[in-house]
Design a protein around this motif. Structure first.
Motif, PDB file in Angstrom:
ATOM      1  N   GLY A  52       0.816  -1.202   0.000  1.00 50.19           N
ATOM      2  CA  GLY A  52       0.000   0.000   0.000  1.00 50.19           C
ATOM      3  C   GLY A  52       0.852   1.257   0.000  1.00 50.19           C
ATOM      4  N   PRO A  53       0.209   2.401  -0.137  1.00 52.66           N
ATOM      5  CA  PRO A  53       0.938   3.674  -0.166  1.00 52.66           C
ATOM      6  C   PRO A  53       1.768   3.872   1.100  1.00 52.66           C
ATOM      7  N   LEU A  54       1.227   3.440   2.236  1.00 55.53           N
ATOM      8  CA  LEU A  54       1.960   3.663   3.481  1.00 55.53           C
ATOM      9  C   LEU A  54       3.232   2.829   3.544  1.00 55.53           C
ATOM     10  N   ASP A  55       3.149   1.557   3.038  1.00 53.26           N
ATOM     11  CA  ASP A  55       4.348   0.705   3.019  1.00 53.26           C
ATOM     12  C   ASP A  55       5.439   1.344   2.162  1.00 53.26           C
ATOM     13  N   VAL A  56       5.020   1.828   0.997  1.00 51.75           N
ATOM     14  CA  VAL A  56       5.995   2.432   0.081  1.00 51.75           C
ATOM     15  C   VAL A  56       6.577   3.692   0.708  1.00 51.75           C
ATOM     16  N   ALA A  57       5.720   4.483   1.378  1.00 55.43           N
ATOM     17  CA  ALA A  57       6.209   5.698   2.037  1.00 55.43           C
ATOM     18  C   ALA A  57       7.237   5.325   3.101  1.00 55.43           C
ATOM     19  N   GLY A  58       6.975   4.232   3.812  1.00 52.82           N
ATOM     20  CA  GLY A  58       7.924   3.767   4.816  1.00 52.82           C
ATOM     21  C   GLY A  58       9.266   3.407   4.190  1.00 52.82           C
ATOM     22  N   GLN A  59       9.206   2.670   3.083  1.00 47.70           N
ATOM     23  CA  GLN A  59      10.442   2.296   2.379  1.00 47.70           C
ATOM     24  C   GLN A  59      11.207   3.538   1.899  1.00 47.70           C
ATOM     25  N   PHE A  60      10.434   4.558   1.435  1.00 47.28           N
ATOM     26  CA  PHE A  60      11.031   5.842   1.048  1.00 47.28           C
ATOM     27  C   PHE A  60      11.864   6.388   2.192  1.00 47.28           C
ATOM     28  N   GLY A  61      11.243   6.376   3.385  1.00 48.73           N
ATOM     29  CA  GLY A  61      11.925   6.902   4.564  1.00 48.73           C
ATOM     30  C   GLY A  61      13.215   6.143   4.844  1.00 48.73           C
ATOM     31  N   LEU A  89      15.059   4.346   2.720  1.00 49.57           N
ATOM     32  CA  LEU A  89      16.046   4.610   1.669  1.00 49.57           C
ATOM     33  C   LEU A  89      16.668   5.988   1.855  1.00 49.57           C
ATOM     34  N   TRP A  90      15.822   6.942   2.235  1.00 48.25           N
ATOM     35  CA  TRP A  90      16.308   8.310   2.456  1.00 48.25           C
ATOM     36  C   TRP A  90      17.336   8.324   3.591  1.00 48.25           C
ATOM     37  N   ALA A  91      16.990   7.624   4.692  1.00 39.94           N
ATOM     38  CA  ALA A  91      17.886   7.604   5.848  1.00 39.94           C
ATOM     39  C   ALA A  91      19.215   6.962   5.479  1.00 39.94           C
ATOM     40  N   GLU A  92      19.168   5.912   4.650  1.00 38.51           N
ATOM     41  CA  GLU A  92      20.411   5.254   4.219  1.00 38.51           C
ATOM     42  C   GLU A  92      21.208   6.130   3.259  1.00 38.51           C
ATOM     43  N   GLY A  93      20.531   7.083   2.636  1.00 36.07           N
ATOM     44  CA  GLY A  93      21.194   7.909   1.623  1.00 36.07           C
ATOM     45  C   GLY A  93      21.141   7.285   0.245  1.00 36.07           C
ATOM     46  N   ALA A  94      20.555   6.078   0.137  1.00 31.74           N
ATOM     47  CA  ALA A  94      20.501   5.399  -1.163  1.00 31.74           C
ATOM     48  C   ALA A  94      19.606   6.145  -2.142  1.00 31.74           C
ATOM     49  N   LEU A  95      18.511   6.698  -1.603  1.00 32.67           N
ATOM     50  CA  LEU A  95      17.551   7.396  -2.462  1.00 32.67           C
ATOM     51  C   LEU A  95      18.212   8.611  -3.130  1.00 32.67           C
ATOM     52  N   GLN A  96      18.849   9.442  -2.278  1.00 35.60           N
ATOM     53  CA  GLN A  96      19.486  10.631  -2.832  1.00 35.60           C
ATOM     54  C   GLN A  96      20.554  10.257  -3.852  1.00 35.60           C
ATOM     55  N   GLU A  97      21.348   9.234  -3.506  1.00 35.70           N
ATOM     56  CA  GLU A  97      22.426   8.835  -4.407  1.00 35.70           C
ATOM     57  C   GLU A  97      21.873   8.397  -5.762  1.00 35.70           C
ATOM     58  N   ALA A  98      20.830   7.561  -5.693  1.00 31.01           N
ATOM     59  CA  ALA A  98      20.275   7.019  -6.928  1.00 31.01           C
ATOM     60  C   ALA A  98      19.699   8.136  -7.805  1.00 31.01           C
ATOM     61  N   VAL A  99      18.900   9.032  -7.181  1.00 30.21           N
ATOM     62  CA  VAL A  99      18.300  10.113  -7.958  1.00 30.21           C
ATOM     63  C   VAL A  99      19.381  10.993  -8.557  1.00 30.21           C
ATOM     64  N   ALA A 127      13.541  -9.238  -4.179  1.00 32.38           N
ATOM     65  CA  ALA A 127      12.102  -9.523  -4.226  1.00 32.38           C
ATOM     66  C   ALA A 127      11.354  -8.627  -3.262  1.00 32.38           C
ATOM     67  N   ASP A 128      11.792  -7.359  -3.182  1.00 33.53           N
ATOM     68  CA  ASP A 128      11.135  -6.399  -2.290  1.00 33.53           C
ATOM     69  C   ASP A 128      10.325  -5.414  -3.112  1.00 33.53           C
ATOM     70  N   MET A 129       9.014  -5.639  -3.105  1.00 36.29           N
ATOM     71  CA  MET A 129       8.139  -4.849  -3.958  1.00 36.29           C
ATOM     72  C   MET A 129       8.138  -3.369  -3.554  1.00 36.29           C
ATOM     73  N   THR A 130       8.375  -3.074  -2.268  1.00 37.26           N
ATOM     74  CA  THR A 130       8.341  -1.663  -1.869  1.00 37.26           C
ATOM     75  C   THR A 130       9.502  -0.898  -2.499  1.00 37.26           C
ATOM     76  N   ILE A 131      10.673  -1.533  -2.629  1.00 37.42           N
ATOM     77  CA  ILE A 131      11.809  -0.872  -3.284  1.00 37.42           C
ATOM     78  C   ILE A 131      11.480  -0.649  -4.760  1.00 37.42           C
TER      79      ILE A 131
END
Ligand SMILES: Nc1ncnc2c1ncn2[C@@H]1O[C@H](COP(=O)(O)OP(=O)(O)OP(=O)(O)O)[C@@H](O)[C@H]1O
Ligand SMILES: [Mg+2]
Lengths: 241, 336
Positions: B111-120, B122-132, B293-297
């Motif tokens: 659901g949207p909340l699970d994905v939002a959690g994964q966003f958080g 990834l952001w904390a790890e810095g992976a999100l910023q790096e990838a973008v 196999a992590d659908m949220t990522i």
């Protein structure tokens, strides 16, 4: 003689000739009105004089530096402002950057558009656009100015104003002007000489001198207009049936 | 406003033809001097209207102000911001409602909340910023280089008929060829390096920019070229100062498409070519999600890829296109 046309002919592809055996000479500083019915080849003749089209037969002599040209619609570049349109003409003529600006402002002043220099063509009225186009053609600074029905799409009052302006500018700059029109009144109003082009094939069939008296005497001018109109109608009627 | 105190003396026709006709109507008085009692009424269209130049100027500026548009003030149009936001909110609500029905396993359709959690996370790890950042930087650099290469080629092809006949079909073909097809070749030639990624981006973007420019040039009114010829433009001046600006709306369409192709090709390359000195981009993130196999990522990566596309359109191409069309008076009546 800035312009000499000798036995000029033009046909597109293998259709009937549009122009055939056109002969004319136009003197320096002269204002010649080229009159003819719609579709008789006036634009074609003017394009040939401007070097946009090549004649299929005959010879012509035009100034070696080419001619300034004013199109039927203003043909301004929509991505440039009025002033930039004029500056482009100056630039392509090799005028330096600083001088361009001064010259462009002078020309805008000349056509009474000093306040509209920063407007884009679509923000101007048809009459203003034609005046910018006139200024641009003057920016080319060629002795010969060719005009293809430049005021045909304008309302009567604007056209009268532009007639007055064009005459003033012609007197001030001493250009040789060939002015194409299918309007007899306009031809008589502006031209020192009116050349009548026949239709299919186009050929100069008659010419009239318009004297200074015609300029000021409405009766005389009206009489001449009548004569020319009658001749034009006769020319058109030949193609009836 | 009037800069000449005696308009009569200033009028050339008045000085040259002393026995000039009187004024043509009641609207002007500057043209006639008091002495001509027996002047005739004259039709303005046939003879000089003998208007004083100051008068002429006044009449003209009156007409001009009647005929030109008053300046309109631009203002913020809130419906432009609120409507798209509302659309997104509605979609998220539908998504959440669907997930709440519990028709599918939660790890397959998060659901949207699970994905939002994964966003958080990834952001904390810095992976999100790096990838973008990695992907965006590559996409933009690749795109800009493509523009620099494609523009002169496109102009040349559009202006020189034999060249166009020779290469036109090839370029069109290249545009249809999916740029993913170049990935194996690129890996063999360049290994797992950034060069591979850029090569694929170029092969995607360059043909579509060239084609956009060519079709933009094809749609130029022929009169513009006539004007250029009459004004004495050389071949190069014609291409750069008349053809290119005239073709700009079509060219911009080509650029937009070129960007879309860059971005897609980049994602394809990043998904397939992983490892080596190739950094961690959004495509790599997508691939990582599949491996784990992590659908949220996976969903996070897809949403980020989509968001970048939308932002580039909204912040870069949208405003440029709008301004371009507005300046040419082409926007009236459109739904933009
Ligand atoms: N490029 C062309 N190819 C074929 N025929 C042409 C071409 N240009 C003009 N013609 C033909 O030449 C004839 C004269 O055209 P032209 O445009 O010179 O007429 P015109 O006197 O300027 O007419 P108008 O007063 O309507 O502007 C027309 O019959 C037209 O169909
Ligand atoms: Mg014509």
């Amino acid at each position: 003689m800035p312009v000499v046309l000798e036995n000029l002919g033009k046909r597109f592809g293998d259709g009937a000739p549009v122009l055939d055996d056109v002969n004319a000479t136009i003197g320096k500083g002269e204002f010649v009105a080229l009159l003819g019915a719609s579709g008789c080849g006036k634009s074609t003749l003017l394009n040939i004089m401007a070097g946009l089209e090549v004649p299929t037969s005959g010879a012509l002599e035009v100034p070696s530096d080419g001619a300034a040209f004013m199109f039927q619609d203003a043909a301004l570049f929509p991505w440039l402002t009025a002033r930039e349109n004029i500056e482009l003409a100056l630039q392509l003529r090799g005028v330096g950057k600083a001088e361009r600006r001064i010259k462009a402002n002078e020309l805008l002043e000349l056509v009474h558009l000093a306040g509209a220099g920063d407007k884009r063509p679509h923000e101007l009225s048809g009459g203003m656009r034609q005046r910018v186009a006139l200024a641009r053609s003057l920016a080319q600074d060629r002795q010969l100015l060719l005009m293809d029905e430049p005021f045909a799409a304008l309302d009567a009052i604007t056209r009268d104003l532009l007639h007055d302006e064009l005459e003033r500018i012609w007197k001030e700059t001493g250009r040789t002007i060939v002015f194409v029109t299918h309007n007899v009144r306009e031809a008589v109003r502006l031209g020192q000489r009116v050349l009548l082009l026949s239709s299919r094939p186009g050929r100069v069939v008659q010419e009239w001198n318009v004297t200074e008296e015609h300029r000021t005497d409405a009766g005389l001018a009206g009489q001449l207009t009548g004569v020319i109109t009658a001749r034009l109608r006769e020319e058109i009627r030949r193609h009836a049936k | 406003m009037r800069n000449n105190s005696s308009p009569v003396a200033d009028t050339p026709e008045a000085t040259e033809t002393p026995v000039s006709a009187g004024s043509t109507g009641g609207h002007n008085s500057a043209g006639s001097t008091g002495g001509h009692e027996e002047t005739r009424k004259v039709h303005a269209a046939l003879t000089r209207s003998s208007t004083g130049s100051a008068d002429l100027r006044e009449l003209e500026s009156g007409l001009d102000s009647l005929q030109s548009d008053a300046v309109r003030k631009a203002r913020v149009d809130w419906s432009r911001i609120l409507l798209p936001v509302a659309a997104v909110v509605v979609l998220i609500i539908i998504w959440q409602a669907y997930v709440s029905l519990g028709l599918k396993r939660r790890d397959l359709v998060p659901g949207p909340l699970d994905v939002a959690g994964q966003f958080g996370t990834l952001w904390a790890e810095g992976a999100l910023q790096e990838a973008v950042w990695t992907s965006l930087q590559r996409g933009l650099v690749g795109f800009l280089i493509s523009v620099a290469i494609a523009t002169p080629i496109g102009l040349l092809l559009a202006q020189v008929a034999p060249l166009r006949r020779a290469f036109g079909p090839l370029i069109s073909g290249l545009q249809v060829l999916p740029s993913v097809a170049w990935v194996p070749a690129a890996i063999i030639w360049f290994g797992l390096t950034d060069a591979t990624v850029y090569f694929v981006v170029f092969m995607g973007a360059i043909p579509s920019i060239i084609n956009g420019l060519i079709s933009g040039v094809d749609q130029i009114p022929p009169q513009y070229r006539s004007v250029g010829t009459v004004l004495g433009a050389s071949r190069l001046q014609m291409a750069v100062q008349i053809v290119l600006p005239a073709a700009l709306p079509g060219y911009l369409g080509g650029l937009k498409q070129g960007w879309a192709f860059s971005w897609r090709s980049l994602m394809a390359a990043e998904i397939i070519a992983v490892g080596g000195t190739i950094g961690f981009g959004l495509g790599s993130m997508l691939n990582q999600g599949r491996d784990l196999a992590d659908m949220t990522i996976v969903m996070s990566a897809i949403l980020l890829i989509l968001a970048v596309g939308i932002l580039i359109e909204l912040l870069v191409f949208g405003p440029i296109e709008k301004r371009l069309l507005q300046r040419r008076g082409l926007l009236a009546g459109s739904t933009r």
